[in-house]
Each structure stands twice: as C-alpha cells, then as structure tokens.
Design a protein around this motif. Structure first.
Motif, short mmCIF file in Angstrom:
data_model
loop_
_atom_site.label_atom_id
_atom_site.label_comp_id
_atom_site.label_asym_id
_atom_site.label_seq_id
_atom_site.Cartn_x
_atom_site.Cartn_y
_atom_site.Cartn_z
N VAL A 141 0.84 -1.20 0.00
CA VAL A 141 0.00 0.00 0.00
C VAL A 141 0.88 1.26 0.00
CG1 VAL A 141 -1.66 1.34 1.37
CG2 VAL A 141 -2.01 -1.11 1.05
N GLN A 142 1.96 1.23 0.78
CA GLN A 142 2.86 2.39 0.81
C GLN A 142 3.51 2.60 -0.55
OE1 GLN A 142 5.23 1.29 4.35
NE2 GLN A 142 4.74 3.35 5.06
N GLU A 143 3.92 1.53 -1.19
CA GLU A 143 4.53 1.65 -2.52
C GLU A 143 3.53 2.20 -3.54
OE1 GLU A 143 6.09 -2.23 -3.38
OE2 GLU A 143 7.57 -2.09 -1.75
N GLU A 144 2.29 1.82 -3.41
CA GLU A 144 1.23 2.28 -4.30
C GLU A 144 1.03 3.79 -4.21
OE1 GLU A 144 -3.62 1.66 -4.76
OE2 GLU A 144 -2.54 0.66 -3.14
N PHE A 145 1.35 4.37 -3.05
CA PHE A 145 1.11 5.80 -2.82
C PHE A 145 1.80 6.67 -3.86
CE2 PHE A 145 1.83 9.95 -0.94
CZ PHE A 145 0.55 10.26 -0.50
N VAL A 146 2.98 6.28 -4.34
CA VAL A 146 3.74 7.08 -5.30
C VAL A 146 2.93 7.33 -6.56
CG1 VAL A 146 5.82 7.15 -6.74
CG2 VAL A 146 5.95 6.29 -4.39
N ASP A 147 2.30 6.30 -7.08
CA ASP A 147 1.57 6.42 -8.35
C ASP A 147 0.08 6.69 -8.18
OD1 ASP A 147 3.84 5.91 -9.93
OD2 ASP A 147 3.64 3.75 -9.56
N ARG A 148 -0.49 6.26 -7.08
CA ARG A 148 -1.93 6.40 -6.86
C ARG A 148 -2.22 6.79 -5.42
NH1 ARG A 148 -4.42 1.48 -6.96
NH2 ARG A 148 -6.37 2.57 -6.87
N PRO A 149 -1.97 8.03 -5.04
CA PRO A 149 -2.17 8.42 -3.63
C PRO A 149 -3.60 8.20 -3.14
CG PRO A 149 -1.17 10.22 -4.88
CD PRO A 149 -1.44 9.11 -5.84
N ASP A 150 -4.58 8.58 -3.96
CA ASP A 150 -5.98 8.37 -3.55
C ASP A 150 -6.27 6.89 -3.33
OD1 ASP A 150 -7.10 10.96 -3.49
OD2 ASP A 150 -7.33 10.98 -5.67
N GLY A 151 -5.86 6.07 -4.28
CA GLY A 151 -6.08 4.63 -4.19
C GLY A 151 -5.37 4.02 -2.99
N ALA A 152 -4.16 4.51 -2.72
CA ALA A 152 -3.40 3.99 -1.58
C ALA A 152 -4.11 4.29 -0.27
CB ALA A 152 -1.98 4.57 -1.58
N VAL A 153 -4.67 5.48 -0.15
CA VAL A 153 -5.38 5.85 1.08
C VAL A 153 -6.62 4.96 1.25
CG1 VAL A 153 -6.73 7.68 2.22
CG2 VAL A 153 -4.48 8.18 1.27
N HIS A 154 -7.34 4.74 0.17
CA HIS A 154 -8.52 3.87 0.24
C HIS A 154 -8.10 2.44 0.60
CE1 HIS A 154 -10.92 7.13 -1.15
NE2 HIS A 154 -10.43 7.13 -2.37
N THR B 207 -9.23 -1.90 8.23
CA THR B 207 -10.53 -2.53 8.54
C THR B 207 -10.40 -4.05 8.53
OG1 THR B 207 -11.72 -0.64 7.63
CG2 THR B 207 -12.95 -2.69 7.86
N SER B 208 -9.67 -4.58 7.57
CA SER B 208 -9.46 -6.02 7.49
C SER B 208 -8.69 -6.53 8.72
CB SER B 208 -8.68 -6.36 6.21
OG SER B 208 -8.36 -7.72 6.16
N LEU B 209 -7.69 -5.78 9.13
CA LEU B 209 -6.91 -6.15 10.32
C LEU B 209 -7.79 -6.12 11.57
CD1 LEU B 209 -4.29 -6.79 11.82
CD2 LEU B 209 -3.68 -4.37 11.63
N MET B 210 -8.64 -5.11 11.66
CA MET B 210 -9.57 -5.04 12.79
C MET B 210 -10.48 -6.27 12.82
SD MET B 210 -10.60 -1.01 12.59
CE MET B 210 -12.12 -1.30 13.46
N ARG B 211 -11.02 -6.60 11.66
CA ARG B 211 -11.92 -7.76 11.56
C ARG B 211 -11.19 -9.03 11.97
NH1 ARG B 211 -12.73 -7.51 6.49
NH2 ARG B 211 -14.26 -5.85 6.64
N ALA C 159 -5.40 1.63 2.28
CA ALA C 159 -4.96 1.66 3.68
C ALA C 159 -6.17 1.52 4.60
CB ALA C 159 -4.19 2.94 3.98
N ASP C 160 -7.25 2.22 4.26
CA ASP C 160 -8.47 2.12 5.05
C ASP C 160 -9.01 0.68 5.04
OD1 ASP C 160 -10.80 3.40 6.51
OD2 ASP C 160 -11.83 2.55 4.76
N ARG C 161 -9.05 0.09 3.86
CA ARG C 161 -9.53 -1.29 3.75
C ARG C 161 -8.63 -2.26 4.51
NH1 ARG C 161 -11.21 0.52 -1.38
NH2 ARG C 161 -9.27 -0.04 -2.42
N LEU C 162 -7.32 -2.03 4.46
CA LEU C 162 -6.40 -2.92 5.15
C LEU C 162 -6.54 -2.80 6.67
CD1 LEU C 162 -4.17 -5.00 4.81
CD2 LEU C 162 -2.51 -3.12 4.76
#
Length: 186
Positions: A89-102, A109-113, A104-107
């Motif tokens: 997800v961090q690596e994704e931030f360079v090319d797709r910051p919006d997508g990386a943030v989304h 949430t998945s960890l919480m679950r 990160a949120d999903r990840l």
C-alpha cells in the motif's frame, strides 16, 4: 446543650461530610482512569455528548461492550502477511495516492476484523477501538476524514500523505497488539 445532643448533631454531620469526600475522591479517580485510558477520545466524547457525566457513562458502556468482544491475537504468519500488504500500500502511494489511502483504510478494517472487532460501521469501529486504542484513535479519526475528502477528490497530496501516516499509527498498534491476548474474552 448536652453532650449527647452535640454528639447527635456532630456524628451525623461528620458521616455526611465523610461520604461526600469519598464520593468526590471516587469520582476523581474514575475520571482520571477514563482520561488515562481514552486519551483525547475522553474530551471528544465530552464535547459530543455535552457533559462529563454522560461522557463517562458512555465510555464505561464502551468498556462493557468491549468485554463481550472476542479480540484475538494474530499469529506471526498473519502479522507478516499484514506487514507485507502494508508495504504494498505504501509503494502504491507514489503512483496512486488516492487509491493507496482507500487501500490503507480497507487494510486497517481487514486487520480489525481479523482481530475480532466488528467492522460494519465506522462510528462503532471507533467506539470499540477507543477502549484499548484510545491514544491512537485520533489518528483513525483524522485518516477517516481525509479518506472521505479523497472520495470526493477534495484531498490534497499532502493531506493524503498525512492520512497514510495516521492509518500507519493505528495499523502498527493493531498489528503489534496482535501478538498479545486482548482484554476481551478469550
């Protein structure tokens, strides 16, 4: 006045004063414990509900709900898998910051679950997390706010970077707590 009359007045007065002092001390201890445990979430809750008494009742009800959750530790394999996903997800931030943030949120949430937290509703997630993660919860609130801005394309790259930092703070805490038994049922 006789000694008996004086004692009949003084003793109940002393008892009442002692009871008031004990009540004040217990209230102060309770307030201190809740402030220590919940951190800035204590003040946020006071602001949201409008009174200390109502806020403290709310925080204590969160504790009771949390006791019924089945918060579980993560295996070392699960921790490594999540850590690897976070690096992606961090690596994704360079090319797709919006997508990386989304992502990160999903990840998060998945960890919480995976740990045993209910994840259907953000507000309830925050309430449940506040019991054990009150000191990092402000990061989750901030990240969520920026993620919401990002959904409508109103977040700057600097805000998105901040969201990643905020998500990382909670992610790291959830991940490292995963090797310890939670305080909920086991």
């Amino acid at each position: 006045m006789s000694t008996g009359t004086i004692l009949a007045i003084v003793i109940p007065a002393v008892v009442v004063i002692a009871l008031v002092v004990v009540a004040v001390v217990l209230t102060m201890r309770r307030r201190h414990r809740l402030r220590e445990q919940f951190g800035s979430e204590y003040d946020r809750t006071v602001d949201d509900v409008g009174s200390r008494r109502a806020a403290e009742y709310d925080l204590e009800s969160r504790e009771k709900r949390h006791e019924d959750l089945d918060i579980k530790p993560l295996s070392s394999g699960q921790r490594e898998r999540y850590a690897q996903e976070w690096r992606g997800v961090q690596e994704e931030f360079v090319d797709r910051p919006d997508g990386a943030v989304h992502d990160a949120d999903r990840l998060v949430t998945s960890l919480m679950r995976e740990r045993g937290y209910p994840t259907e509703d953000f507000e309830q997630q925050a309430r449940d997390l506040s019991v054990e993660h009150g000191r990092t919860l402000e990061h989750y609130w901030a990240a969520h706010e920026i993620n919401t801005l990002s959904t409508s394309r109103r977040a700057t790259t600097e805000q998105l970077r901040g969201a990643m930092v905020h998500y990382r703070a909670l992610f790291d805490e959830l991940l490292t707590n995963g090797n310890q038994a939670g305080s909920g049922r086991t």
